[in-house]
Write an enzyme that holds these catalytic residues in place. Structure first.
Site, PDB file in Angstrom:
ATOM      1  N   GLY A   1     100.913 -29.816 -19.817  1.00 15.74           N
ATOM      2  CA  GLY A   1     100.132 -30.717 -19.421  1.00 15.74           C
ATOM      3  C   GLY A   1     100.556 -31.914 -18.683  1.00 15.74           C
TER       4      GLY A   1
ATOM      5  N   GLU B   1     103.759 -38.092 -21.863  1.00 15.66           N
ATOM      6  CA  GLU B   1     102.607 -37.482 -22.363  1.00 15.66           C
ATOM      7  C   GLU B   1     101.509 -37.307 -21.585  1.00 15.66           C
ATOM      8  OE1 GLU B   1     101.470 -35.121 -24.252  1.00 15.66           O
ATOM      9  OE2 GLU B   1     102.103 -35.414 -26.287  1.00 15.66           O
ATOM     10  N   ASP B   2     100.549 -36.411 -21.658  1.00 17.57           N
ATOM     11  CA  ASP B   2      99.315 -36.210 -20.728  1.00 17.57           C
ATOM     12  C   ASP B   2      98.170 -37.052 -21.565  1.00 17.57           C
ATOM     13  OD1 ASP B   2      99.346 -34.323 -22.761  1.00 17.57           O
ATOM     14  OD2 ASP B   2      98.602 -32.845 -21.768  1.00 17.57           O
TER      15      ASP B   2
ATOM     16  N   ASP C   1      95.802 -37.796 -28.576  1.00 20.45           N
ATOM     17  CA  ASP C   1      94.540 -37.424 -28.880  1.00 20.45           C
ATOM     18  C   ASP C   1      94.645 -37.890 -30.605  1.00 20.45           C
ATOM     19  OD1 ASP C   1      92.189 -36.296 -30.025  1.00 20.45           O
ATOM     20  OD2 ASP C   1      92.509 -34.298 -29.391  1.00 20.45           O
TER      21      ASP C   1
ATOM     22  N   LYS D   1      92.805 -41.423 -26.137  1.00 23.88           N
ATOM     23  CA  LYS D   1      91.443 -41.082 -26.642  1.00 23.88           C
ATOM     24  C   LYS D   1      91.201 -42.400 -27.437  1.00 23.88           C
ATOM     25  CE  LYS D   1      90.523 -36.364 -25.898  1.00 23.88           C
ATOM     26  NZ  LYS D   1      90.024 -35.009 -26.416  1.00 23.88           N
TER      27      LYS D   1
ATOM     28  N   PHE E   1      86.482 -33.839 -24.814  1.00 23.30           N
ATOM     29  CA  PHE E   1      87.465 -33.100 -24.142  1.00 23.30           C
ATOM     30  C   PHE E   1      87.439 -32.883 -22.698  1.00 23.30           C
ATOM     31  CE2 PHE E   1      89.703 -29.307 -23.158  1.00 23.30           C
ATOM     32  CZ  PHE E   1      90.711 -29.014 -23.952  1.00 23.30           C
ATOM     33  N   VAL E   2      88.551 -33.435 -22.241  1.00 21.04           N
ATOM     34  CA  VAL E   2      88.738 -33.426 -20.636  1.00 21.04           C
ATOM     35  C   VAL E   2      89.760 -32.377 -20.177  1.00 21.04           C
ATOM     36  CG1 VAL E   2      88.139 -35.896 -20.445  1.00 21.04           C
ATOM     37  CG2 VAL E   2      90.529 -35.414 -20.971  1.00 21.04           C
TER      38      VAL E   2
ATOM     39  N   ASP F   1      94.252 -28.664 -19.457  1.00 21.49           N
ATOM     40  CA  ASP F   1      93.489 -27.265 -19.358  1.00 21.49           C
ATOM     41  C   ASP F   1      92.512 -27.202 -20.578  1.00 21.49           C
ATOM     42  OD1 ASP F   1      95.472 -27.241 -21.490  1.00 21.49           O
ATOM     43  OD2 ASP F   1      94.722 -24.899 -21.430  1.00 21.49           O
TER      44      ASP F   1
ATOM     45  N   ARG G   1      93.972 -26.754 -14.593  1.00 20.00           N
ATOM     46  CA  ARG G   1      95.002 -27.674 -14.620  1.00 20.00           C
ATOM     47  C   ARG G   1      95.135 -28.348 -13.134  1.00 20.00           C
ATOM     48  NH1 ARG G   1      98.073 -27.581 -19.462  1.00 20.00           N
ATOM     49  NH2 ARG G   1      98.432 -25.592 -20.381  1.00 20.00           N
TER      50      ARG G   1
HETATM   51  P1  IMP Z   1      97.329 -34.511 -30.307  1.00 23.67           P
HETATM   52  O1  IMP Z   1      98.573 -33.924 -31.254  1.00 23.67           O
HETATM   53  O2  IMP Z   1      96.146 -34.385 -31.166  1.00 23.67           O
HETATM   54  O3  IMP Z   1      97.504 -35.814 -30.067  1.00 23.67           O
HETATM   55  O4  IMP Z   1      96.953 -33.484 -29.221  1.00 23.67           O
HETATM   56  C1  IMP Z   1      98.064 -33.722 -27.964  1.00 23.67           C
HETATM   57  C2  IMP Z   1      98.001 -32.544 -27.252  1.00 23.67           C
HETATM   58  O5  IMP Z   1      96.679 -31.842 -27.301  1.00 23.67           O
HETATM   59  C3  IMP Z   1      97.834 -33.157 -25.563  1.00 23.67           C
HETATM   60  O6  IMP Z   1      99.102 -33.190 -25.248  1.00 23.67           O
HETATM   61  C4  IMP Z   1      97.147 -31.840 -24.935  1.00 23.67           C
HETATM   62  O7  IMP Z   1      98.121 -30.971 -24.695  1.00 23.67           O
HETATM   63  C5  IMP Z   1      96.139 -31.477 -26.080  1.00 23.67           C
HETATM   64  N1  IMP Z   1      94.671 -32.189 -25.828  1.00 23.67           N
HETATM   65  C6  IMP Z   1      94.195 -33.330 -26.495  1.00 23.67           C
HETATM   66  N2  IMP Z   1      92.929 -33.458 -26.099  1.00 23.67           N
HETATM   67  C7  IMP Z   1      92.990 -32.803 -24.942  1.00 23.67           C
HETATM   68  C8  IMP Z   1      91.581 -32.814 -24.029  1.00 23.67           C
HETATM   69  O8  IMP Z   1      90.874 -33.626 -23.932  1.00 23.67           O
HETATM   70  N3  IMP Z   1      92.056 -31.774 -23.020  1.00 23.67           N
HETATM   71  C9  IMP Z   1      92.944 -31.107 -22.869  1.00 23.67           C
HETATM   72  N4  IMP Z   1      94.093 -31.013 -23.885  1.00 23.67           N
HETATM   73  C10 IMP Z   1      93.984 -31.992 -24.672  1.00 23.67           C
END
Ligand code: IMP
Length: 179
Positions: free
Chosen positions: A43, A98-99, A102, A130, A151-152, A158, A164
């Site tokens: 991402g 990081e992208d 979440d 988020k 979810f974006v 993706d 992407r």
């Molecule tokens: P976390 O561990 O829940 O913080 O998730 C992190 C990873 O989940 C990110 O680096 C993304 O690859 C994926 N992710 C989380 N939210 C989204 C979203 O809204 N769209 C797409 N990918 C997401």
């Protein structure tokens, strides 16, 4: 606009302008000190490419890949390193790119792992965070945008490996999930 997108959350111009600001801020903070940018694939690939070009400090880049969602839209909390870094972090200024932040579970695991490799400094930049979502506290030095807890996709993000390549960030039409 792509036919599967319901709303655009961030336009291409907004993303570009913010990355220029972030690059300036990082260049001010690090000055002439070399920075190792570490992106988490896949991402963050687009973000690191644009971010690196907006930083005037000396920059090196490296990549790592961890397991993520698969094609679902909920975080599993299961993190596995699929591709490790090629560079040593010993004594270096490391900035993890990081992208999206979440639940923070992925980053929490990664930071613990990277911190054990002896970097001089270890900071995080995320393009998106988020709102009200982080389940684990993460100290993130640079945040591009706070986004609603939806979810974006786009600009590297993706859904089932698609979207992407959209130059903006948007929310998918609900019908796309049921296809
Ligand atoms: P976390 O561990 O829940 O913080 O998730 C992190 C990873 O989940 C990110 O680096 C993304 O690859 C994926 N992710 C989380 N939210 C989204 C979203 O809204 N769209 C797409 N990918 C997401």
């Amino acid at each position: 606009m792509h036919e599967d997108i319901e709303t655009i959350v961030l336009t291409e111009a907004e993303i570009r302008a913010r990355i220029t600001e972030l690059g300036d801020e990082i260049s001010r903070d690090y000055g002439d000190e070399p920075i190792l940018l570490v992106a988490v694939l896949r991402g963050a690939a687009l973000f690191i490419a644009d971010l690196a070009r907006s930083i005037s400090s000396p920059v090196e880049i490296d990549f790592m890949a961890v397991s993520s969602y698969g094609s679902s839209t909920k975080s599993s909390g299961v993190v596995r390193i699929i591709k490790d870094l090629d560079e040593s972090l010993e004594g270096r200024h490391v900035l993890v790119v990081e992208d999206i932040l979440d639940t923070g579970l992925t980053l929490k695991y990664l930071l613990k792992n990277l911190a054990s490799r002896g970097p001089k400094t270890l900071e995080v930049i995320t393009l998106l965070s988020k709102q009200g979502k982080q389940r684990v506290p993460i100290s993130c030095k640079y945040i591009g945008f706070d986004v609603p807890d939806e979810f974006v996709v786009g600009y590297g993000l993706d859904y089932a490996e698609r979207y992407r390549n959209l130059p903006y960030i948007g929310i998918l039409k609900p019908a796309v999930y049921s296809e």
